[in-house]
Design an enzyme around this catalytic site. Structure first.
Site, PDB file in Angstrom:
ATOM      1  N   TYR A 164     -33.877 -87.803  94.153  1.00 34.85           N
ATOM      2  CA  TYR A 164     -34.315 -86.340  94.213  1.00 34.85           C
ATOM      3  C   TYR A 164     -35.594 -86.239  95.401  1.00 34.85           C
ATOM      4  O   TYR A 164     -35.511 -85.637  95.947  1.00 34.85           O
ATOM      5  CB  TYR A 164     -34.871 -85.840  93.028  1.00 34.85           C
ATOM      6  CG  TYR A 164     -33.564 -85.767  91.895  1.00 34.85           C
ATOM      7  CD1 TYR A 164     -32.399 -85.354  92.404  1.00 34.85           C
ATOM      8  CD2 TYR A 164     -33.662 -86.063  90.819  1.00 34.85           C
ATOM      9  CE1 TYR A 164     -31.370 -85.249  91.340  1.00 34.85           C
ATOM     10  CE2 TYR A 164     -32.811 -85.917  89.582  1.00 34.85           C
ATOM     11  CZ  TYR A 164     -31.616 -85.561  90.130  1.00 34.85           C
ATOM     12  OH  TYR A 164     -30.445 -85.334  89.325  1.00 34.85           O
TER      13      TYR A 164
ATOM     14  N   ASN B  67     -35.035 -92.646  84.454  1.00 38.11           N
ATOM     15  CA  ASN B  67     -34.001 -92.807  85.370  1.00 38.11           C
ATOM     16  C   ASN B  67     -34.464 -92.642  87.023  1.00 38.11           C
ATOM     17  O   ASN B  67     -34.412 -92.128  87.856  1.00 38.11           O
ATOM     18  CB  ASN B  67     -33.240 -91.274  85.207  1.00 38.11           C
ATOM     19  CG  ASN B  67     -32.009 -91.436  85.832  1.00 38.11           C
ATOM     20  OD1 ASN B  67     -31.722 -92.420  86.876  1.00 38.11           O
ATOM     21  ND2 ASN B  67     -30.975 -90.426  85.595  1.00 38.11           N
TER      22      ASN B  67
END
Length: 158
Positions: free
Chosen positions: A131, A124
């Site tokens: 993040y 991902n």
């Protein structure tokens, strides 16, 4: 806008859990019902907490963060484990994901919790980049283990 989820948000959260499972190529594993989520979040002994992202333009719930407390024996304080963070694809890029994580970080700081952590699938890359843009770093020295299904039942029955 970010707010604490209410029982009325459970259908939207449940639908987004299923959307997330589909995105993660594991829809067949997403068996939780609305009733189970309602009990986990709002039952007599809540096991988890949730915040929702609400669109400014139409008031629709467009994302959620579902989390629970963990505990560090080394630090002697709680932390937050983010089980799921999801923003509907058509609303991504609008700051909702960052706002949800910001709210969880605020809770950690306010309550003296030592960390905010979560897992992300290795493939991902959009989420990983997001993040890391916020300052999160992978914990490469740890490997997650899981007991479930038959192995869990067998060990639990021993």
């Amino acid at each position: 806008m970010i707010r604490v989820a209410t029982p009325e948000d459970v259908p939207a959260i449940h639908a987004m859990v299923r959307e997330l499972a589909e995105y993660e190529k594991a829809l067949d594993e997403a068996n939780a019902t609305e009733e189970q989520l309602r009990e986990a979040l709002f039952g007599e002994r809540p096991a988890a907490y949730a915040h929702v992202a609400v669109a400014d333009d139409d008031g629709a719930v467009v994302g959620f963060a579902l989390w629970f407390l963990n505990f560090s024996t080394w630090r002697g304080v709680h932390g937050v484990y983010l089980e799921d963070l999801y923003v509907r694809p058509e609303r991504r890029g609008g700051g909702y994901g960052k706002a949800l994580l910001t709210e969880l970080a605020r809770i950690c700081v306010e309550r003296g919790y030592g960390r905010l952590e979560w897992s992300v699938l290795n493939w991902n890359t959009p989420s990983i980049a997001f993040y890391e843009s916020l300052g999160a770093r992978p914990q490469d020295e740890w490997t997650v283990y899981r007991l479930h299904g038959g192995a869990l039942a067998e060990l639990g029955a021993a």
